[in-house]
Design a protein around this motif. Structure first.
Motif, mmCIF file in Angstrom:
data_model
loop_
_atom_site.group_PDB
_atom_site.id
_atom_site.type_symbol
_atom_site.label_atom_id
_atom_site.label_comp_id
_atom_site.label_asym_id
_atom_site.label_seq_id
_atom_site.Cartn_x
_atom_site.Cartn_y
_atom_site.Cartn_z
ATOM 1 N N LEU A 28 0.812 -1.225 0.000
ATOM 2 C CA LEU A 28 0.000 0.000 0.000
ATOM 3 C C LEU A 28 0.844 1.272 0.000
ATOM 4 O O LEU A 28 0.377 2.324 -0.444
ATOM 5 N N LEU A 29 2.064 1.193 0.476
ATOM 6 C CA LEU A 29 2.859 2.399 0.704
ATOM 7 C C LEU A 29 3.487 2.898 -0.592
ATOM 8 O O LEU A 29 4.049 2.112 -1.369
ATOM 9 N N PRO A 30 3.433 4.205 -0.823
ATOM 10 C CA PRO A 30 4.123 4.771 -1.987
ATOM 11 C C PRO A 30 5.636 4.775 -1.778
ATOM 12 O O PRO A 30 6.133 4.507 -0.683
ATOM 13 N N ALA A 31 6.354 5.083 -2.841
ATOM 14 C CA ALA A 31 7.815 5.062 -2.787
ATOM 15 C C ALA A 31 8.338 6.045 -1.745
ATOM 16 O O ALA A 31 7.808 7.146 -1.574
ATOM 17 N N ASN A 32 9.397 5.609 -1.036
ATOM 18 C CA ASN A 32 10.137 6.460 -0.091
ATOM 19 C C ASN A 32 9.257 6.996 1.045
ATOM 20 O O ASN A 32 9.520 8.075 1.581
ATOM 21 N N SER A 33 8.248 6.246 1.433
ATOM 22 C CA SER A 33 7.381 6.697 2.521
ATOM 23 C C SER A 33 7.968 6.266 3.867
ATOM 24 O O SER A 33 8.894 5.456 3.954
ATOM 25 N N ILE A 34 7.388 6.852 4.907
ATOM 26 C CA ILE A 34 7.781 6.526 6.281
ATOM 27 C C ILE A 34 6.553 5.984 6.998
ATOM 28 O O ILE A 34 5.475 6.583 6.951
ATOM 29 N N LEU A 35 6.721 4.853 7.671
ATOM 30 C CA LEU A 35 5.623 4.221 8.399
ATOM 31 C C LEU A 35 5.985 4.148 9.878
ATOM 32 O O LEU A 35 7.028 3.616 10.246
ATOM 33 N N VAL A 36 5.115 4.698 10.721
ATOM 34 C CA VAL A 36 5.287 4.605 12.175
ATOM 35 C C VAL A 36 4.528 3.373 12.666
ATOM 36 O O VAL A 36 3.331 3.250 12.420
ATOM 37 N N ALA A 37 5.235 2.475 13.360
ATOM 38 C CA ALA A 37 4.613 1.232 13.812
ATOM 39 C C ALA A 37 5.081 0.912 15.229
ATOM 40 O O ALA A 37 6.233 1.158 15.581
ATOM 41 N N ASP A 38 4.178 0.356 16.039
ATOM 42 C CA ASP A 38 4.584 -0.120 17.357
ATOM 43 C C ASP A 38 5.324 -1.434 17.208
ATOM 44 O O ASP A 38 5.371 -2.032 16.136
ATOM 45 N N ASP A 70 8.673 5.735 19.311
ATOM 46 C CA ASP A 70 9.522 6.145 20.425
ATOM 47 C C ASP A 70 10.042 7.534 20.097
ATOM 48 O O ASP A 70 9.779 8.064 19.000
ATOM 49 N N PRO A 71 10.742 8.199 20.990
ATOM 50 C CA PRO A 71 11.193 9.572 20.699
ATOM 51 C C PRO A 71 11.981 9.699 19.407
ATOM 52 O O PRO A 71 11.807 10.662 18.657
ATOM 53 N N THR A 72 12.836 8.714 19.123
ATOM 54 C CA THR A 72 13.626 8.788 17.888
ATOM 55 C C THR A 72 12.728 8.702 16.664
ATOM 56 O O THR A 72 12.869 9.485 15.709
ATOM 57 N N GLY A 73 11.786 7.738 16.678
ATOM 58 C CA GLY A 73 10.893 7.596 15.542
ATOM 59 C C GLY A 73 10.005 8.807 15.343
ATOM 60 O O GLY A 73 9.776 9.250 14.206
ATOM 61 N N LEU A 74 9.506 9.389 16.436
ATOM 62 C CA LEU A 74 8.648 10.567 16.313
ATOM 63 C C LEU A 74 9.437 11.772 15.810
ATOM 64 O O LEU A 74 8.900 12.588 15.050
ATOM 65 N N ASP A 75 10.695 11.880 16.214
ATOM 66 C CA ASP A 75 11.534 12.970 15.683
ATOM 67 C C ASP A 75 11.669 12.859 14.165
ATOM 68 O O ASP A 75 11.651 13.867 13.443
ATOM 69 N N ILE A 76 11.794 11.629 13.675
ATOM 70 C CA ILE A 76 11.904 11.428 12.228
ATOM 71 C C ILE A 76 10.636 11.904 11.527
ATOM 72 O O ILE A 76 10.689 12.511 10.441
ATOM 73 N N ILE A 77 9.480 11.641 12.144
ATOM 74 C CA ILE A 77 8.217 12.091 11.558
ATOM 75 C C ILE A 77 8.193 13.614 11.451
ATOM 76 O O ILE A 77 7.876 14.190 10.394
ATOM 77 N N TRP A 78 8.507 14.300 12.531
ATOM 78 C CA TRP A 78 8.452 15.766 12.512
ATOM 79 C C TRP A 78 9.480 16.354 11.548
ATOM 80 O O TRP A 78 9.229 17.371 10.904
ATOM 81 N N GLN A 79 10.625 15.709 11.441
ATOM 82 C CA GLN A 79 11.652 16.213 10.537
ATOM 83 C C GLN A 79 11.270 16.046 9.070
ATOM 84 O O GLN A 79 11.775 16.778 8.208
ATOM 85 N N ASN A 80 10.396 15.078 8.772
ATOM 86 C CA ASN A 80 10.059 14.783 7.372
ATOM 87 C C ASN A 80 8.636 15.184 6.988
ATOM 88 O O ASN A 80 8.197 14.848 5.883
ATOM 89 N N LYS A 81 7.923 15.883 7.861
ATOM 90 C CA LYS A 81 6.555 16.275 7.501
ATOM 91 C C LYS A 81 6.606 17.252 6.326
ATOM 92 O O LYS A 81 7.434 18.159 6.259
ATOM 93 N N GLY A 82 5.757 16.990 5.361
ATOM 94 C CA GLY A 82 5.719 17.796 4.157
ATOM 95 C C GLY A 82 6.770 17.432 3.138
ATOM 96 O O GLY A 82 6.785 18.000 2.042
#
Length: 497
Positions: free
Chosen positions: A408-418, A444-456
């Motif tokens: 389902l995921l497009p190319a170069n996407s980021i997936l947050v998973a427990d 976790d904090p590292t994974g969430l930082d990656i999300i905020w750094q790559n939003k948009g």
């Protein structure tokens, strides 16, 4: 034809006198062979065929990549299975658990003989453990606990063998070494040390006890110092990790204790009836042994009942095995006058009833108490059935979830998973090279930082929307959550921060 099985028994515990013309001397060996064959067939036909969830997938990945986990003995032995010409690496990790499970049953059988039982007590104890819910469940999945019980019962058998002939010190040394190695497989084995120390102390002559105590203190001290100098990083990780577990996960909860008591009954619903007769028998015949085994059970139960993680029910397994041993002794006493065909028929009927109970329980739970299982339902995993019905033959829920999610995921996407969802995804990526362009990060904090750094900048997705595992409030402040199949796309809101 002679039978050498009597050499494995304590002095005086052979079923009949050794006689090359008397085939009855081979009964313990034949009974053990039949028992292990039945257990191997049971686990073989109910073995999980593929990748699973959470810790199971972590062990499967570790076996496939040849990496060690914090369960060092499991990691080393996994290399014996990684090159087997059967199935994929995930299946081989599952197979390892089944092999260890059969070995644990074998050593419990021997321990029951060494504890004073005869063939029917040993068969009942071994079959009771093999069919107990949690042990069966762990024997068909990639986990560390069947190896833990193999090591635990191997060491216990050696100590019991030594108690019947204290002059044969080799059995004592072998048992202590096996248990010492077992602590590197799982620290749960330390719960057996007080009871084991009592068994050794009680079997020693009074004049030997002081020397044994001094030797034990010196060996323990030098062992810890040697570990410190040879593997300081590993030593610090173990000590710090154990301290963190004590501080963060230990608590007391009456609802959890009630759940654990229900699960304890669920392990041995029929054989467990004979536990009290077995206790009474040990009290008459070998009270020091009863005290030692009871100490191990109490220490294990105290640890397990105060451990706050969902999987703490697994920690009861050594206690379950010892209860099966005592119940086996009670079963032998109650059926002592029965003909062999009668008690075997009764045992087979009891086994069939127990399996039927396991099959019906998830149906009843889903019908009348759907929220009683603390674990959550996942795509491809209905919690009550997955955890209460041990067989996993044909189960491919984790693979279907992982493959459909990656597709389902497009190319170069980021997936947050427990953790539970992340591990099968990482297995598919690292072992089968599926969608290496997708970055799977943990909550976790590292994974969430990656999300905020790559939003948009990169497509962002959540693997699940359970608020117990994901900080949905933080996400909803900046994103809209759009369902895409079984996952959710994070769309940046206008002006989202």
């Amino acid at each position: 034809m002679t039978c050498s099985f009597a050499l494995l028994l304590p002095e005086g515990r052979a079923e009949v006198p050794v006689n090359s013309h008397n085939s009855l001397q081979c009964r313990p060996l034949l009974a053990l062979g039949v028992l292990l064959l039945c257990v191997a067939l049971l686990y073989g036909i109910s073995l999980a065929p593929d990748v699973l969830w959470g810790d199971d997938a972590m062990f499967q990945l570790a076996l496939a990549k040849g990496t060690l986990t914090n369960h060092a003995v499991w990691g080393l032995l996994a290399r014996l299975f990684v090159r087997l010409p059967v199935g994929n690496p995930a299946f081989r990790a599952n197979l390892a658990s089944a092999v260890y499970g059969v070995g644990a049953v074998a050593f419990l059988y021997l321990a029951a003989l060494a504890a004073g039982g005869r063939v029917r007590a040993a068969v009942a104890a071994g079959a009771g453990l093999a069919l107990s819910h949690t042990f069966w469940l762990e024997s068909v999945r990639a986990e560390v606990y069947t190896l833990h019980l193999l090591i635990f019962f191997a060491g216990l058998w050696m100590l019991l063998r030594w108690r019947r002939g204290p002059e044969q010190r080799l059995w004592l040394y072998a048992g202590l070494i096996v248990w010492a190695i077992g602590t590197y497989n799982h620290l749960l084995l330390t719960m057996a040390l007080p009871g084991g120390a009592w068994l050794v102390w009680n079997a020693l002559a009074p004049g030997q006890r002081k020397r044994a105590l001094v030797a034990g203190v010196l060996v323990s001290t030098f062992g810890l110092l040697g570990l410190w100098f040879l593997a300081r990083g590993f030593f610090v990780d173990v000590v710090v990790g154990a301290a963190r577990v004590v501080v963060e996960t230990f608590s007391f909860s009456l609802p959890r204790l009630a759940m654990h008591l229900v699960l304890l009954v669920y392990q041995l619903p029929l054989l467990g009836i004979f536990t009290l007769p077995g206790v009474r028998r040990l009290s008459r015949e070998d009270r020091p042994l009863l005290i030692g085994l009871a100490t191990i059970i109490v220490c294990t139960a105290a640890f397990s009942s105060t451990h706050g993680i969902l999987e703490s029910y697994v920690f009861y397994l050594p206690a379950t095995g010892l209860i099966a041993l005592m119940a086996g002794l009670g079963f032998e006493q109650w059926t002592g006058r029965w003909h062999a065909t009668h008690w075997v028929a009764a045992a087979v009927l009891a086994a069939m009833l127990q399996i039927a109970l396991y099959r019906l329980t998830p149906v009843i739970v889903n019908r009348f108490a759907p929220g009683v299982i603390p674990s959550r339902n996942l795509p491809g995993r209905e919690a009550a059935t997955f955890f209460l019905w041990p067989p996993k033959a044909g189960y491919e829920g984790a693979r279907r979830f992982g493959e459909s999610t990656l597709d389902l995921l497009p190319a170069n996407s980021i997936l947050v998973a427990d953790w539970t969802l992340q591990t099968p995804l990482r297995y598919l990526q690292l072992v089968e090279q599926r969608r290496p362009d997708v970055l799977v990060v943990q909550v976790d904090p590292t994974g969430l930082d990656i999300i905020w750094q790559n939003k948009g900048q990169r497509p962002l997705y959540l693997a699940n929307d359970d608020p117990r595992y994901y900080p949905l409030g933080d996400f909803l402040a900046a994103f809209r959550m759009v369902p895409v199949g079984q996952i959710h796309r994070l769309e940046l809101k206008e002006g989202g921060q």
